[in-house]
Design an enzyme around this catalytic site. Structure first.
Site, short mmCIF file in Angstrom:
data_model
loop_
_atom_site.label_atom_id
_atom_site.label_comp_id
_atom_site.label_asym_id
_atom_site.label_seq_id
_atom_site.Cartn_x
_atom_site.Cartn_y
_atom_site.Cartn_z
N GLY A 92 0.81 -1.22 0.00
CA GLY A 92 0.00 0.00 0.00
C GLY A 92 0.84 1.26 0.00
O GLY A 92 0.47 2.27 -0.62
N CYS A 93 1.96 1.21 0.68
CA CYS A 93 2.86 2.37 0.75
C CYS A 93 3.54 2.61 -0.59
O CYS A 93 3.75 3.76 -1.01
CB CYS A 93 3.90 2.16 1.84
SG CYS A 93 3.21 1.75 3.46
#
EC number: 1.11.1.24
Length: 204
Positions: A92-93
């Site tokens: 997600g990052c």
């Protein structure tokens, strides 16, 4: 994490009850409550930074352990956008959070942001490598909160065993001359909603 917070609250209640029932009353029926280091630690764990607070002064690290970047100095007399992620190179990052701030760099500058900073509890070599992989250039500074001191000072830590233990909650904040003026913390510490670049930008 919720279970641990409940345990901390229970510990504080028990300590307060014990102190009040075992110490004699003072003038006016006021009791003296001694806060031990353990009780203070429990209290600290439940406190989080809020809008209007001064940013704590903590050294972060850029590229190498020898390159200290003090958070108070970084934001002194400037408007800085700081966002934190649970971990470098995590999906997600890497796919959403960091790329969003890279893409919105010019728009953020247009709103008066002088620097964008990404913080994670990783070592500075990992943060530097992640920045190179994402081609951040001079758009985002990649700073390592190596021991989690900054995260703990903000009260924004979370226990993610799958990532090795203490990690930062996902959030974004705007800091103006050392004062927090905007804070967007993900409710579950990991989601990708309020802390994204476009949402932070819309509030500037």
């Amino acid at each position: 994490m919720i279970r641990r917070d409940l345990e901390a609250v229970h510990e504080m209640r028990m300590a307060a009850t014990l102190a009040l029932t075992t110490r004699p009353a003072l003038c006016g029926g006021v009791y003296r409550l001694s806060l031990t280091p353990h009780i203070l630690s429990c209290l600290t764990r439940t406190m989080s930074v809020k809008v209007g607070d001064q940013l704590p002064s903590v050294d972060l690290f850029e590229e190498t352990p020898a390159n200290h970047v003090n958070t108070r100095d970084l934001c002194s007399g400037r408007k800085v956008l700081l966002f934190a992620v649970p971990g470098a190179f995590t999906p997600g990052c890497s796919k959403t959070h960091l790329p969003g701030y890279i893409a919105q760099h010019e728009a953020l500058k247009g709103k008066g942001i002088q620097e964008v900073v990404c913080v994670s509890i990783n070592d500075p070599f990992v943060m530097a490598a992640w920045g190179q992989k994402q081609d951040v250039g001079n758009k985002v500074r990649m700073l390592a909160d190596t021991n989690g001191d900054f995260t703990k000072a903000l009260g924004m830590g979370q226990d993610l065993e799958v990532l090795g233990g203490l990690r930062s909650k996902r959030y974004s904040m705007v800091v103006e001359d050392g004062k927090v003026t905007q804070l967007n913390a993900e409710p579950d510490g990991k989601g990708l909603t309020c802390s994204l670049a476009e949402n932070t930008l819309s509030k500037l």
